[in-house]
Write an enzyme that holds these catalytic residues in place. Structure first.
Site, mmCIF file in Angstrom:
data_model
loop_
_atom_site.group_PDB
_atom_site.id
_atom_site.type_symbol
_atom_site.label_atom_id
_atom_site.label_comp_id
_atom_site.label_asym_id
_atom_site.label_seq_id
_atom_site.Cartn_x
_atom_site.Cartn_y
_atom_site.Cartn_z
ATOM 1 N N ASP A 1 -22.990 -58.736 -6.521
ATOM 2 C CA ASP A 1 -24.255 -58.605 -5.570
ATOM 3 C C ASP A 1 -25.585 -58.786 -6.563
ATOM 4 O O ASP A 1 -26.170 -57.828 -6.818
ATOM 5 C CB ASP A 1 -24.281 -57.728 -4.850
ATOM 6 C CG ASP A 1 -25.492 -57.794 -3.548
ATOM 7 O OD1 ASP A 1 -26.097 -58.994 -3.670
ATOM 8 O OD2 ASP A 1 -25.816 -56.628 -2.884
ATOM 9 N N ARG B 1 -27.242 -55.763 -9.864
ATOM 10 C CA ARG B 1 -25.860 -55.094 -10.897
ATOM 11 C C ARG B 1 -25.865 -55.251 -11.940
ATOM 12 O O ARG B 1 -25.189 -54.349 -12.762
ATOM 13 C CB ARG B 1 -24.932 -55.521 -9.805
ATOM 14 C CG ARG B 1 -25.281 -55.518 -8.245
ATOM 15 C CD ARG B 1 -25.685 -54.476 -7.579
ATOM 16 N NE ARG B 1 -25.738 -54.602 -6.216
ATOM 17 C CZ ARG B 1 -26.685 -53.878 -5.589
ATOM 18 N NH1 ARG B 1 -27.463 -53.162 -5.843
ATOM 19 N NH2 ARG B 1 -26.847 -54.189 -4.133
ATOM 20 N N HIS C 1 -27.493 -51.912 7.476
ATOM 21 C CA HIS C 1 -26.615 -50.761 6.822
ATOM 22 C C HIS C 1 -26.476 -49.594 7.908
ATOM 23 O O HIS C 1 -25.553 -48.557 7.572
ATOM 24 C CB HIS C 1 -27.117 -50.435 5.453
ATOM 25 C CG HIS C 1 -27.020 -51.459 4.462
ATOM 26 N ND1 HIS C 1 -28.198 -52.429 4.277
ATOM 27 C CD2 HIS C 1 -26.021 -51.786 3.505
ATOM 28 C CE1 HIS C 1 -27.860 -53.110 3.232
ATOM 29 N NE2 HIS C 1 -26.518 -52.736 2.825
ATOM 30 N N ASP D 1 -20.790 -59.978 5.509
ATOM 31 C CA ASP D 1 -21.455 -58.720 4.976
ATOM 32 C C ASP D 1 -20.510 -57.427 4.771
ATOM 33 O O ASP D 1 -19.521 -57.634 5.453
ATOM 34 C CB ASP D 1 -22.948 -58.444 5.420
ATOM 35 C CG ASP D 1 -23.895 -57.911 4.613
ATOM 36 O OD1 ASP D 1 -23.572 -57.432 3.589
ATOM 37 O OD2 ASP D 1 -25.010 -57.703 5.135
#
Length: 516
Positions: free
Chosen positions: A75, A83, A188, A260
């Protein structure tokens, strides 16, 4: 531990093939290598897995020793979501900065250089770019991850990004289909709902995805959002109408559809991860992303067994699972043949080094300066007003201008200040905002204050404290490192359009009139 699948028959191998799990640590655990041998075809990497380019190249080489066509995903949006450079901040500005510049050649070049570095580390699939049109300025999870608020702008830069990334041999995964930009809720945490008519969906949300498909995006990531104009009953990730009818049928996308993260609460708290994964495959998804939060062998076995059981009970057609697994393997085959652009371990190890030429160039071009303040020549006091980071960005990566200013003006001091927008937040009353400003001024002494904010338009405590600070010290320099929605304030107002490390460096240069 589950023991449902004792042999690696075709059904079991297909169930493993459609999973994109994560793991902890900077070397692959034995359980992961064992499951790769049994049919697992993809692995997802996060910041916890990255220490250096050399370490990452060694990690991916070990994975590839088990399976030479393993899909290694990450990601890495660059900008605020990094990352590859989680410890230091990204060498590249993010989408919002690139959209502010609006030079598609530059976007293509930045994406190519990012792809080259990923490929050199053995990464073959990037869960990027974000093609969301950030039409709601208060969006808590997209913001600077978007190229902007205009559909045409987002579409042309999405296409350029896809072209640049894939020219380096790394597959793009355009997200979050059919568009996460007009949400005021983070998926999320909860299930967002977008209540717009069908004409708006086609004219705004879908335009960048059409451009990405035309540009050849190898994969598309679904969003955990409810969009009643398309499907009043199911979130996009679980919707046959959206994934099969719209994305496959109407838009003609023939690549890999990736979900996702299935542990996100929009799905996990409503359907459960196992049930959600079965429904996603049945709806038309090909790969199940999991591992951002749940990153052990147990979740892999739970999902594998859920898919096998769903096929055996007739809930999930076996041919649908086989088709999904075949699409995963087809993309893996493309990446295996496309890796020549930068063979793992062959590139110079500059993936986490300060000062990427193209990234810093882009960050400088994205800076917008308002006001007539003079460049600083003496060390200031930097007050960073830090909002709570959303889960996509995370709180591991440093941001701001303090470090860059300290290099240009030795003796620069810094302080971090937090708050909350809730009823118990630091602002609460005018007096509370004045108290926070007073703490900043006490720490600053006679120094010029550089106030660094991030999405100040979304955080009342931050905006109120900034007003109080400017009332007491009008010569304060303000640096906005989020969405540049609030009116410019301060003797000098600098908008960086993102909080990547290079954005902080570009802001420091604008404040001082010097270059590092």
């Amino acid at each position: 531990m589950s023991t449902l699948a004792n042999t690696t028959d075709t059904l079991t191998r297909d169930a493993l093939a459609v999973l994109q799990p994560g793991f902890t640590g900077t070397t692959p655990p034995d359980w992961l290598l064992r499951r790769i041998g049994e049919g697992l075809a993809s692995v997802g990497l996060f910041g916890r897995n990255v220490d250096s380019p050399e370490q990452l190249a060694a990690l991916t080489a070990r994975l590839r020793a088990e399976r030479d066509d393993i899909l290694v995903a990450i990601d890495e949006e660059s900008g605020d979501v990094t990352r590859l450079e989680v410890k230091d901040g990204s060498s590249f500005p993010g989408n919002y900065a690139l959209g502010a510049i609006d030079d598609t050649d530059l976007t293509r070049e930045v994406a190519h250089e990012l792809g080259r570095r990923l490929a050199a580390c053995g990464v073959t699939l990037n869960w990027a770019p974000s093609a969301d049109v950030n039409s709601d300025p208060a969006n808590p999870v997209i913001g600077v991850r978007s190229f902007g608020a205009g559909p045409d702008l987002v579409a042309r830069h999405t296409a350029a990004y896809v072209e640049g990334l894939q020219s380096a041999g790394v597959a793009a995964c355009t997200k979050h289909f059919p568009g996460h930009g007009d949400t005021s809720v983070d998926s999320h945490l909860l299930m967002p709902r977008i209540d717009v008519d069908l004409d708006t969906v086609h004219a705004r949300e879908l335009l960048p995805f059409r451009a990405a498909i035309a540009a050849g995006s190898k994969s598309v990531m679904s969003a955990h959002i409810l969009l009643p104009a398309l499907d009043p009953d199911h979130p996009a990730t679980l919707s046959p109408r959206i994934l099969t009818g719209l994305l496959r049928g109407e838009l003609g996308f023939d690549g890999l559809i990736v979900t996702d993260g299935m542990e996100m609460r929009a799905i996990a708290s409503t359907y459960g991860i196992e049930r959600g994964s079965v429904l996603a495959l049945a709806a038309g998804a090909d790969a199940i992303c999991v591992g951002g939060g749940l990153a052990d062998e147990e979740i892999v076995l739970r999902l594998r067994d859920a898919l096998v059981t769903a096929v055996r009970t007739g809930e999930l057609p076996e041919e649908r699972l086989a088709d999904a697994a075949a699409r995963v393997r087809a993309l893996a085959d493309w990446t295996r043949h496309g890796r020549g652009a930068a063979e793992p371990g062959a590139a110079s190890q500059e993936g986490t080094a300060p000062g990427s030429a193209i990234g810093l160039l882009a960050a400088r071009r994205a800076v917008r300066v308002t006001g007539r303040g003079r460049p600083l020549t003496e060390a200031p006091y930097v007050a960073t007003f830090s909002p709570e980071a959303n889960i996509a960005v995370g709180d591991e990566t440093p941001w701001g201008v303090g470090a860059a200013l300290a290099r240009l003006l030795p003796g620069t001091e810094t302080g971090a200040y937090g708050g909350s927008d809730g009823p118990d937040g630091v602002n609460g009353t005018h007096g509370a905002a004045a108290e926070l400003a007073g703490r900043v001024l006490e720490a600053a002494g006679g120094r010029t204050v550089v106030a660094v904010v991030r999405d100040s338009h979304r955080h009342a405590w931050m905006s109120d404290a900034l007003d109080a600070l400017l009332a007491a010290r009008p010569g304060t320099v303000v640096v906005e490192m989020g969405v540049n929605e609030a009116e410019p304030r301060g003797a000098l107002h600098i908008a960086t359009h993102g909080a990547a490390r290079v954005c902080g460096q570009a802001a420091a240069e604008a404040i001082t009139g010097r270059r590092d």
